[in-house]
Design an enzyme around this catalytic site. Structure first.
Site, short mmCIF file in Angstrom:
data_model
loop_
_atom_site.label_atom_id
_atom_site.label_comp_id
_atom_site.label_asym_id
_atom_site.label_seq_id
_atom_site.Cartn_x
_atom_site.Cartn_y
_atom_site.Cartn_z
N ASP A 176 0.85 -1.20 0.00
CA ASP A 176 0.00 0.00 0.00
C ASP A 176 0.89 1.25 0.00
O ASP A 176 1.89 1.31 0.73
CB ASP A 176 -0.91 0.00 1.23
CG ASP A 176 -2.04 1.01 1.12
OD1 ASP A 176 -3.20 0.58 1.09
OD2 ASP A 176 -1.76 2.23 1.05
N ILE A 177 0.51 2.22 -0.82
CA ILE A 177 1.33 3.42 -0.96
C ILE A 177 1.27 4.31 0.30
O ILE A 177 2.19 5.09 0.56
CB ILE A 177 0.92 4.20 -2.24
CG1 ILE A 177 2.04 5.09 -2.73
CG2 ILE A 177 -0.36 4.98 -2.05
CD1 ILE A 177 1.85 5.59 -4.17
N ASN A 232 -13.12 -3.17 2.41
CA ASN A 232 -14.20 -2.18 2.38
C ASN A 232 -15.02 -2.31 1.10
O ASN A 232 -14.45 -2.46 0.01
CB ASN A 232 -13.60 -0.76 2.45
CG ASN A 232 -12.81 -0.54 3.73
OD1 ASN A 232 -13.13 -1.07 4.78
ND2 ASN A 232 -11.75 0.25 3.64
N HIS A 254 -16.02 3.27 3.65
CA HIS A 254 -14.63 3.76 3.54
C HIS A 254 -13.87 3.21 2.34
O HIS A 254 -12.64 3.22 2.34
CB HIS A 254 -13.82 3.49 4.83
CG HIS A 254 -14.47 4.06 6.05
ND1 HIS A 254 -14.49 5.41 6.32
CD2 HIS A 254 -15.16 3.47 7.05
CE1 HIS A 254 -15.16 5.63 7.43
NE2 HIS A 254 -15.58 4.47 7.90
N GLN A 255 -14.59 2.72 1.33
CA GLN A 255 -13.87 2.28 0.12
C GLN A 255 -13.53 3.52 -0.71
O GLN A 255 -14.41 4.33 -1.02
CB GLN A 255 -14.73 1.31 -0.71
CG GLN A 255 -13.98 0.74 -1.90
CD GLN A 255 -14.77 -0.33 -2.65
OE1 GLN A 255 -15.98 -0.47 -2.46
NE2 GLN A 255 -14.10 -1.08 -3.51
N HIS A 279 -10.32 -5.09 -2.97
CA HIS A 279 -8.98 -5.28 -2.40
C HIS A 279 -9.08 -5.65 -0.93
O HIS A 279 -9.95 -5.18 -0.22
CB HIS A 279 -8.10 -4.05 -2.58
CG HIS A 279 -8.70 -2.77 -2.11
ND1 HIS A 279 -9.63 -2.08 -2.84
CD2 HIS A 279 -8.52 -2.07 -0.97
CE1 HIS A 279 -10.00 -1.00 -2.18
NE2 HIS A 279 -9.35 -0.96 -1.03
N PHE A 280 -8.17 -6.50 -0.52
CA PHE A 280 -8.02 -6.89 0.88
C PHE A 280 -6.76 -6.22 1.40
O PHE A 280 -5.70 -6.37 0.82
CB PHE A 280 -7.89 -8.41 1.03
CG PHE A 280 -9.14 -9.16 0.71
CD1 PHE A 280 -9.53 -9.37 -0.61
CD2 PHE A 280 -9.94 -9.66 1.73
CE1 PHE A 280 -10.70 -10.06 -0.90
CE2 PHE A 280 -11.11 -10.35 1.44
CZ PHE A 280 -11.50 -10.53 0.12
N HIS A 281 -6.91 -5.45 2.50
CA HIS A 281 -5.74 -4.91 3.17
C HIS A 281 -5.23 -5.96 4.16
O HIS A 281 -6.03 -6.52 4.92
CB HIS A 281 -6.11 -3.68 4.03
CG HIS A 281 -6.67 -2.51 3.29
ND1 HIS A 281 -5.93 -1.38 3.05
CD2 HIS A 281 -7.89 -2.27 2.78
CE1 HIS A 281 -6.69 -0.48 2.43
NE2 HIS A 281 -7.89 -1.00 2.26
P1 5GP Z 1 -9.79 1.66 0.51
O1 5GP Z 1 -10.11 2.83 1.39
O2 5GP Z 1 -10.42 1.79 -0.85
O3 5GP Z 1 -10.09 0.34 1.17
O4 5GP Z 1 -8.21 1.69 0.35
C1 5GP Z 1 -7.54 1.97 -0.84
C2 5GP Z 1 -6.07 1.84 -0.54
O5 5GP Z 1 -5.36 1.92 -1.75
C3 5GP Z 1 -5.51 2.94 0.38
O6 5GP Z 1 -4.95 2.34 1.54
C4 5GP Z 1 -4.47 3.63 -0.47
O7 5GP Z 1 -3.33 4.02 0.25
C5 5GP Z 1 -4.15 2.59 -1.54
N1 5GP Z 1 -3.76 3.17 -2.82
C6 5GP Z 1 -4.45 4.09 -3.53
N2 5GP Z 1 -3.81 4.37 -4.66
C7 5GP Z 1 -2.70 3.60 -4.69
C8 5GP Z 1 -1.63 3.45 -5.62
O8 5GP Z 1 -1.56 4.09 -6.67
N3 5GP Z 1 -0.65 2.55 -5.31
C9 5GP Z 1 -0.68 1.82 -4.16
N4 5GP Z 1 0.30 0.96 -3.95
N5 5GP Z 1 -1.68 1.92 -3.26
C10 5GP Z 1 -2.67 2.82 -3.52
#
Ligand code: 5GP
Length: 139
Positions: free
Chosen positions: A29-30, A85, A91-92, A98-100
């Site tokens: 994750d970035i 999410n 909070h998506q 995606h799974f964190h």
């Molecule tokens: P969400 O809130 O949708 O569950 O989380 C999306 C996740 O994607 C966030 O934790 C965010 O940091 C990550 N993310 C968004 N854009 C990028 C990207 O371009 N590269 C990477 N590696 N992660 C990303």
């Protein structure tokens, strides 16, 4: 449906890839909540878990524990959360499933959770479970 994750899958945007097969990609994750915070995504382009094909869901389920073991071992953190999410209210931010995997090294780092629980009402619960069984039967 196409998001930034489609571009990552196609290699048009760089990522720190940690796993890839025919159906799944995993990368760092970035904006990590803790060191090792990893995203595991299907190559199938759908926004929500309920939209996944059985094939993509099975592929995710097959590799998720393996990736968790690697994240755990390399981050040196036994405890972790898996967060997934679905929808803006939940909070998506990126509308590609995606799974964190988020290591929880200590109280300050990793996922913080607000858990405003209620108490299950017995009568309501029986009705709810019955409706859910019915919905599952017809899904
Ligand atoms: P969400 O809130 O949708 O569950 O989380 C999306 C996740 O994607 C966030 O934790 C965010 O940091 C990550 N993310 C968004 N854009 C990028 C990207 O371009 N590269 C990477 N590696 N992660 C990303």
């Amino acid at each position: 449906m196409s998001t930034i994750f489609s571009k990552i899958i196609r290699g048009e945007i760089p990522c720190h890839r940690i796993y890839e097969d025919e159906f799944v990609l995993a990368f760092l994750d970035i904006f990590p909540l803790s060191p090792g915070h990893t995203l595991v995504i299907p190559k199938e382009e759908v926004a929500r878990v309920d939209q996944l094909s059985d094939e993509a869901a099975a592929a995710l389920g097959r590799v998720l524990p393996r990736i968790c073991r690697a994240v755990s071992a390399v981050s040196g953190t036994e405890d972790y959360n898996i967060l997934q999410n679905n929808g803006a209210a939940a909070h998506q931010a990126v509308f590609h499933v995606h799974f964190h995997i988020i290591p929880k090294p200590d109280a300050e780092r990793g996922l913080g959770i607000d858990w405003p629980s209620g108490k299950l009402n017995e009568e309501g619960a029986a009705q709810l479970a019955s409706r859910l069984r019915e919905a599952l039967g017809s899904s």
